[in-house]
Scaffold this motif. Structure first.
Motif, short mmCIF file in Angstrom:
data_model
loop_
_atom_site.label_atom_id
_atom_site.label_comp_id
_atom_site.label_asym_id
_atom_site.label_seq_id
_atom_site.Cartn_x
_atom_site.Cartn_y
_atom_site.Cartn_z
N ASP A 154 34.86 37.35 -98.76
CA ASP A 154 35.37 38.08 -99.92
C ASP A 154 36.01 37.10 -100.90
O ASP A 154 36.84 36.27 -100.51
CB ASP A 154 36.40 39.11 -99.44
CG ASP A 154 36.85 40.02 -100.57
OD1 ASP A 154 36.03 40.31 -101.46
OD2 ASP A 154 38.02 40.45 -100.57
N GLY A 155 35.59 37.15 -102.16
CA GLY A 155 36.13 36.26 -103.18
C GLY A 155 35.36 34.96 -103.36
O GLY A 155 35.61 34.22 -104.30
N GLU A 156 34.43 34.68 -102.46
CA GLU A 156 33.62 33.46 -102.60
C GLU A 156 32.74 33.55 -103.84
O GLU A 156 32.20 34.61 -104.14
CB GLU A 156 32.76 33.27 -101.34
CG GLU A 156 32.03 31.94 -101.30
CD GLU A 156 31.33 31.71 -99.97
OE1 GLU A 156 30.43 30.86 -99.92
OE2 GLU A 156 31.69 32.39 -98.98
N THR A 157 32.61 32.43 -104.55
CA THR A 157 31.85 32.44 -105.81
C THR A 157 30.47 31.83 -105.64
O THR A 157 30.25 30.98 -104.77
CB THR A 157 32.60 31.67 -106.90
OG1 THR A 157 32.81 30.33 -106.48
CG2 THR A 157 33.94 32.33 -107.20
N MET A 158 29.56 32.28 -106.48
CA MET A 158 28.19 31.77 -106.48
C MET A 158 27.54 32.13 -107.80
O MET A 158 28.06 32.94 -108.57
CB MET A 158 27.40 32.38 -105.31
CG MET A 158 27.19 33.88 -105.42
SD MET A 158 26.84 34.63 -103.83
CE MET A 158 28.47 34.56 -103.07
N LYS A 159 26.37 31.54 -108.05
CA LYS A 159 25.64 31.86 -109.27
C LYS A 159 24.89 33.17 -109.11
O LYS A 159 24.52 33.56 -108.00
CB LYS A 159 24.66 30.75 -109.61
CG LYS A 159 25.30 29.43 -110.03
CD LYS A 159 24.23 28.41 -110.41
CE LYS A 159 24.86 27.10 -110.86
NZ LYS A 159 23.83 26.10 -111.23
N VAL A 160 24.65 33.83 -110.24
CA VAL A 160 23.84 35.05 -110.24
C VAL A 160 22.47 34.75 -109.65
O VAL A 160 21.87 35.57 -108.95
CB VAL A 160 23.72 35.61 -111.67
CG1 VAL A 160 22.67 36.71 -111.74
CG2 VAL A 160 25.07 36.15 -112.13
N GLU A 161 21.95 33.55 -109.94
CA GLU A 161 20.65 33.14 -109.42
C GLU A 161 20.62 33.21 -107.90
O GLU A 161 19.66 33.66 -107.29
CB GLU A 161 20.34 31.73 -109.90
CG GLU A 161 19.01 31.18 -109.41
CD GLU A 161 18.78 29.76 -109.88
OE1 GLU A 161 17.61 29.36 -110.01
OE2 GLU A 161 19.78 29.04 -110.11
N ASP A 162 21.73 32.76 -107.25
CA ASP A 162 21.80 32.77 -105.79
C ASP A 162 21.78 34.20 -105.25
O ASP A 162 21.13 34.49 -104.25
CB ASP A 162 23.07 32.06 -105.32
CG ASP A 162 23.09 30.59 -105.74
OD1 ASP A 162 22.01 29.97 -105.74
OD2 ASP A 162 24.18 30.08 -106.06
N LEU A 163 22.48 35.08 -105.91
CA LEU A 163 22.49 36.48 -105.49
C LEU A 163 21.11 37.10 -105.63
O LEU A 163 20.65 37.84 -104.76
CB LEU A 163 23.50 37.27 -106.34
CG LEU A 163 24.97 37.14 -105.98
CD1 LEU A 163 25.82 37.87 -107.02
CD2 LEU A 163 25.25 37.70 -104.58
N PHE A 164 20.45 36.78 -106.74
CA PHE A 164 19.14 37.38 -107.00
C PHE A 164 18.13 36.98 -105.93
O PHE A 164 17.42 37.82 -105.37
CB PHE A 164 18.64 36.97 -108.39
CG PHE A 164 17.35 37.63 -108.78
CD1 PHE A 164 17.35 38.88 -109.40
CD2 PHE A 164 16.14 37.03 -108.53
CE1 PHE A 164 16.16 39.50 -109.76
CE2 PHE A 164 14.93 37.64 -108.87
CZ PHE A 164 14.96 38.88 -109.48
N TYR A 165 18.05 35.67 -105.65
CA TYR A 165 17.08 35.21 -104.66
C TYR A 165 17.46 35.66 -103.25
O TYR A 165 16.58 35.86 -102.41
CB TYR A 165 16.92 33.70 -104.74
CG TYR A 165 16.15 33.26 -105.97
CD1 TYR A 165 14.84 33.70 -106.17
CD2 TYR A 165 16.72 32.45 -106.93
CE1 TYR A 165 14.12 33.32 -107.29
CE2 TYR A 165 16.02 32.07 -108.06
CZ TYR A 165 14.71 32.50 -108.24
OH TYR A 165 14.01 32.14 -109.35
#
Length: 401
Positions: free
Chosen positions: A369-380
């Motif tokens: 919870d709260g960890e950050t990432m790029k939208v690209e990472d979420l999409f793939y």
């Protein structure tokens, strides 16, 4: 601006690829032959050799152990349950034109032929012994060729390190045998220890439970211990050089526990099979010589031209997989998102999934919870990894939720 367009173009390409796969198109990297079938084929058959030497004959008499030998390779009939004599032929076939890509051929192919065929009574026992020149850290076994299924299948193999030989019982009157190596299944490396059952046991990342292994101390070869596998480990990703994890009691037989680890060589004495008749990672019916697709429908496309290179029932109607994810991804792309935008993960995205399915049934991206990432990472993660919580995160960051 150009970078965002390229990322979105790539995302659309992935989405199209997933649509193809869901509609019956196939990823060749994951194709595998896993037919349900027999544990052993009635005859081993033959493959086409590049060259073949003349067969070496040996006369087999009832009740007499007979050996045919060619270039240091031996085939032995230990008993013959018939009143008539037979002939044992051993032929060096050289190397076949094609072999399975999953395993590596490390010897010539040898043909064993006991004539007449009727002399192969179930009470007979033929043992093949093959020698090798170079040692290896990878597991080696004797395989036989199953002509009916066009596969190579392993035999229960015993290795004698001092003689550089492998031997196995051959349950056929005619067939071909060879030594293959399993890349990724290591038999030499470090052994660690752990305090568990207090007996001659071990954890192995390669061999299934109930397998029996002989573990030699490479720094003191006279010391060895026979153990039974009763656990899985060590983690090969964290410890790539760890070949086995010995119970403390077993480790003491070959080295003092104070040194932590020992350099060892593992020799399989018996490899246990699972209910499907295969051991750790092996296809049930062996390793196929020719590439086969078992999907009901499939197609291979040239992505540059769009031409269909190969197809199988490609026009058949099939159920679409993960339709909700595909639609969600398409709608998300319609919002023209920035794939480089960094966003935080929320545990609520994950918890929302559990309203509709049990936790162990849901494919998810394992992040805090709260960890950050790029939208690209979420999409793939959502499209390629089929992570349900990643889809919920995309909905949340899009502002449409």
């Amino acid at each position: 601006m150009m970078r965002r367009k390229r990322s979105q173009k790539m995302a659309i390409s992935v989405l199209v690829a997933v649509l193809f796969i869901s509609s019956g198109f196939v990823n060749l990297a994951n194709a595998e032959v896993l037919d349900s079938g027999d544990s052993l084929s009635p005859a081993a058959g033959s493959v086409n050799p590049v060259r073949a030497d003349e067969p070496v004959p040996a006369t087999v008499l009832p009740g007499v152990t007979t050996t045919a030998e060619i270039k240091g390779i031996k085939a032995t009939v230990t008993t013959l349950a018939t009143s008539a004599q037979a002939t044992l032929l051993l032929t060096d076939l050289g190397t076949p034109s094609t072999t399975p890509w999953q395993i590596k051929l490390v010897s010539h192919v040898f043909q064993v032929d006991l004539k007449p065929f009727t002399s192969m009574d179930p009470k007979n026992q033929t043992v093949v012994e093959l020698t090798y020149d170079k040692t290896s850290n990878n597991l080696r076994q004797i395989f036989y060729y199953d002509k009916r299924k066009d596969t190579w299948r392993s035999l229960q193999t015993t290795e004698v390190l001092s003689k550089k030989t492998l031997s196995a019982k051959f349950p056929f009157a005619f067939g071909q045998v060879a030594i293959f190596e399993h890349p990724g299944y290591i038999t030499s490396g470090k052994a660690s220890w752990y305090n568990y059952k207090g007996g001659l046991f071990a954890a192995s990342p390669d061999f299934p439970k109930d397998s029996r292994l002989r573990v030699f101390n490479l720094d003191d070869p006279k010391k060895f211990v026979d153990v039974t596998v009763n656990d899985f480990g060590p983690d090969r990703d964290r410890h790539p050089d760890r070949v086995i994890d010995l119970d403390k009691t077993a480790f003491k037989r070959i080295a003092p526990t104070g040194q932590g680890t020992a350099r060892v060589r593992v020799e399989p004495l018996y490899i246990s099979n699972n209910k499907a008749g295969q051991w750790q990672g092996q296809p049930t019916d062996g390793y196929p010589v020719s590439f086969k697709i078992v999907s009901k429908s499939a197609a291979v496309l040239d992505t540059k031209t769009g031409n269909v290179i190969w197809s199988k029932n490609s026009t058949s109607s099939m159920p679409i997989a993960s339709l909700t994810k595909l639609v969600s991804a398409y709608v998300f792309l319609e919002t023209k998102p920035s794939f480089n935008k960094v966003v935080p993960y929320s545990i609520q995205d994950e918890n929302y999934n559990y309203k509709f399915a049990r936790k162990w049934e849901v494919a998810r991206l394992k992040v805090a919870d709260g960890e950050t990432m790029k939208v690209e990472d979420l999409f793939y993660s959502a499209i390629v990894g089929s992570a349900n919580n990643a889809v919920e995160s995309l909905v949340r960051v899009s502002g449409m939720k």
